[in-house]
Design an enzyme around this catalytic site. Structure first.
Site, PDB file in Angstrom:
ATOM      1  N   LYS A  86       0.769  -1.340   0.184  1.00  0.00           N
ATOM      2  CA  LYS A  86      -0.074  -0.080  -0.034  1.00  0.00           C
ATOM      3  C   LYS A  86       0.867   1.164  -0.053  1.00  0.00           C
ATOM      4  O   LYS A  86       1.896   1.427   0.795  1.00  0.00           O
ATOM      5  CB  LYS A  86      -0.737  -0.133   1.221  1.00  0.00           C
ATOM      6  CG  LYS A  86      -1.929   0.996   1.128  1.00  0.00           C
ATOM      7  CD  LYS A  86      -2.935   0.915   2.364  1.00  0.00           C
ATOM      8  CE  LYS A  86      -4.153   2.069   2.229  1.00  0.00           C
ATOM      9  NZ  LYS A  86      -5.023   1.840   3.321  1.00  0.00           N
ATOM     10  N   SER A 161      -9.416   2.906   1.513  1.00  0.00           N
ATOM     11  CA  SER A 161      -8.251   3.486   0.995  1.00  0.00           C
ATOM     12  C   SER A 161      -7.293   2.318   0.663  1.00  0.00           C
ATOM     13  O   SER A 161      -6.412   2.676  -0.327  1.00  0.00           O
ATOM     14  CB  SER A 161      -7.700   4.458   1.956  1.00  0.00           C
ATOM     15  OG  SER A 161      -7.016   3.652   3.142  1.00  0.00           O
ATOM     16  N   SER A 185     -11.277   1.151   5.507  1.00  0.00           N
ATOM     17  CA  SER A 185     -10.157   0.924   4.420  1.00  0.00           C
ATOM     18  C   SER A 185      -9.488  -0.348   4.088  1.00  0.00           C
ATOM     19  O   SER A 185      -9.168  -0.461   2.967  1.00  0.00           O
ATOM     20  CB  SER A 185      -9.059   1.799   4.795  1.00  0.00           C
ATOM     21  OG  SER A 185      -9.586   3.339   4.649  1.00  0.00           O
TER      22      SER A 185
END
Length: 476
Positions: A86, A161, A185
């Site tokens: 990420k 996210s 997220s």
């Protein structure tokens, strides 16, 4: 390779299967990496999930793994498994932008704790996956890399996210992803992409460095296509680190959870809308009710019931805003014009909080824990929606309400997740088949505080009964 298997078949493998075949020398780490790089070249331009690609590094790391296997030396739990991290998680020597123009050319000198743990377990770095700016928001877009698209319909959002990671796992660009979750997220992109994601109990997975190390709101956790892979990643990611003051240790065999084929003897609660606290689309309501029916067929006693979540919204919003001031207050003062409006709004809300506001939130937080703790002494799990809506237009910052109204801000539509965040319970996002229009939809299996393995056991039974992930792969 010692057997005939196509590159496409290699990209369908789970992380667990990759490890088994690698140890048996059925395939090499290089075989696995080359197959995934080929898949990335073909599919990633359609969805923009992986935004920084490191093929040379991946092949170097694969060669190291293959040499260890060849010489009979020990290899880690994730050896040979490809992962792109990420883009809010620091990876030494690899561009890490946090989705912000402020850090567009940032290359960290060191990796953060979870990246280092995953790397030390032998995982192979493919690069970085896309995020919204500073991971604020549940639609993945930013001014550095643009938007990530849903592999089930590229006109729609992949969520966020951890949108880049979830889309990449769903599209078979990699078998696993690291994630982080405050308002959903991990859980929202898992639901939008028909995969599985775990928001662990706060402290189960330590985070370092961390601007708010005493806060239980933001956690890190895994996304994958099987519950076994979630457990495999948790074996690597969990465990105490004294630099993370909320972290705690677990027994060595903790993640060898009970692989249940039925739910007999279990008492499970459900709610389609958190007792009216959340407005939910009819397709999502059906996902919850369909899951309830599957669980009843598996032998569970399932009833409509809910803990008292009163005060949870205030707890979440107040503490979140306070954390935004901690994390981004200096950027706001010095480079406000470089921050997207949603982040500015959160910071300004935080600046406006009083000591009385935070004191009230602290009292409500304590009561919320007592409410949920008592509830989960009566029930094994709670089934609730992961999102209030189906995947929405990727060009929107956030969706319309289920009745086509407007949410007050980008945050409110995530309430199905952030109410659980405020309570501090582990939550496993699981697919609930596809909607009538062929779009992914998901539910959460919420469990008792610090009883994450029990949640995985229930998720495993549901997975084995439905096989929704493998049956409903995207046609991309």
């Amino acid at each position: 390779m010692s057997m005939s298997i196509s590159d496409e078949e290699l990209t369908q493998l789970s992380a667990t299967e990759i490890g088994i075949g690698l140890r048996a020398q059925t395939w090499s780490a290089r075989d696995i990496v080359e197959a995934h790089l080929e898949r990335i070249e073909k599919v990633n331009p359609l969805i923009n999930a992986i935004v920084t690609l490191t093929p040379e590094l991946a092949l170097e790391q694969a060669a190291t793994v293959d040499q260890l296997v060849k010489t009979g030396k020990p290899i880690g739990l994730l050896a040979g498994v490809p992962i792109a991290y990420k883009d809010t998680h620091d990876v030494a020597g690899v561009r890490t932008t946090y989705g912000s123009p402020i850090f567009a050319d940032h290359v960290p000198a060191t990796s953060e704790l979870q990246v280092q743990r995953i790397a030390d377990a032998g995982a192979i770095c493919l690069g970085k996956t896309n995020v919204p700016e500073f991971a604020a928001g549940a639609n993945t877009f930013n001014s550095v890399f643009g938007e990530t698209r849903n592999p089930y319909d590229t006109s729609l959002s992949a969520g966020g996210s951890t949108g880049g990671g979830a889309a990449a796992v769903a599209a078979r660009l990699m078998p696993i992803s690291d994630g982080s979750d405050m308002a959903g997220s991990i859980r929202i992109p898992s639901a939008f992409n028909n995969i599985i994601g775990l928001r662990p109990t706060p402290g189960c997975v330590p985070t370092f460095p961390n601007d708010a190390p005493w806060s239980p709101l933001a956690v890190q956790g895994p996304l994958a296509r099987t519950v076994d892979d979630i457990a495999l990643m948790m074996k690597v990611m969990s465990g105490q680190d004294l630099r993370a003051p909320l972290s705690y240790s677990l027994p060595n065999d903790y993640w060898n959870f009970q692989r249940r084929k039925n739910l007999k003897g279990m008492r499970i609660a459900y709610s389609t809308d958190f007792g009216g606290l959340c407005e939910v689309d009819a397709e999502i309501t059906k996902a919850v009710l369909d899951t309830v029916e599957v669980m009843r067929n598996l032998g569970a006693d399932v009833v409509e019931a809910l803990p008292d979540f009163s005060g949870a919204e205030k707890v979440f919003k107040y503490w979140r805003a306070w954390e935004f001031v901690q994390a981004f207050g200096d950027f706001y003062r010095e480079r406000r014009s470089d921050l997207k409006s949603a982040i500015v709004h959160n910071i300004e809300f935080g600046f406006g909080l009083t000591i009385e506001d935070l004191g009230e939130a602290s009292k409500l937080h304590s009561q919320l824990h007592h409410n949920t703790f008592g509830f989960f002494t009566e029930f094994d799990a709670l089934i609730v929606p992961a999102t209030p809506v189906l995947p929405f237009d990727v060009t929107l910052e956030y969706p319309h309400t289920p009745r086509d109204g407007d949410y007050p801000s980008y945050l409110e539509w995530m309430s199905t997740c952030y109410l659980v965040t405020a309570a501090g319970n582990p939550s496993l996002a699981m697919p609930a088949s596809l909607s009538s229009t062929g779009l992914p939809r998901g539910i959460q299996i919420v469990g008792q505080h610090k009883n994450d393995a029990h949640v995985l056991s229930i998720g495993y039974a549901l997975e084995q009964a439905t096989h929704f992930v493998s049956k409903n792969a995207p046609h991309i």
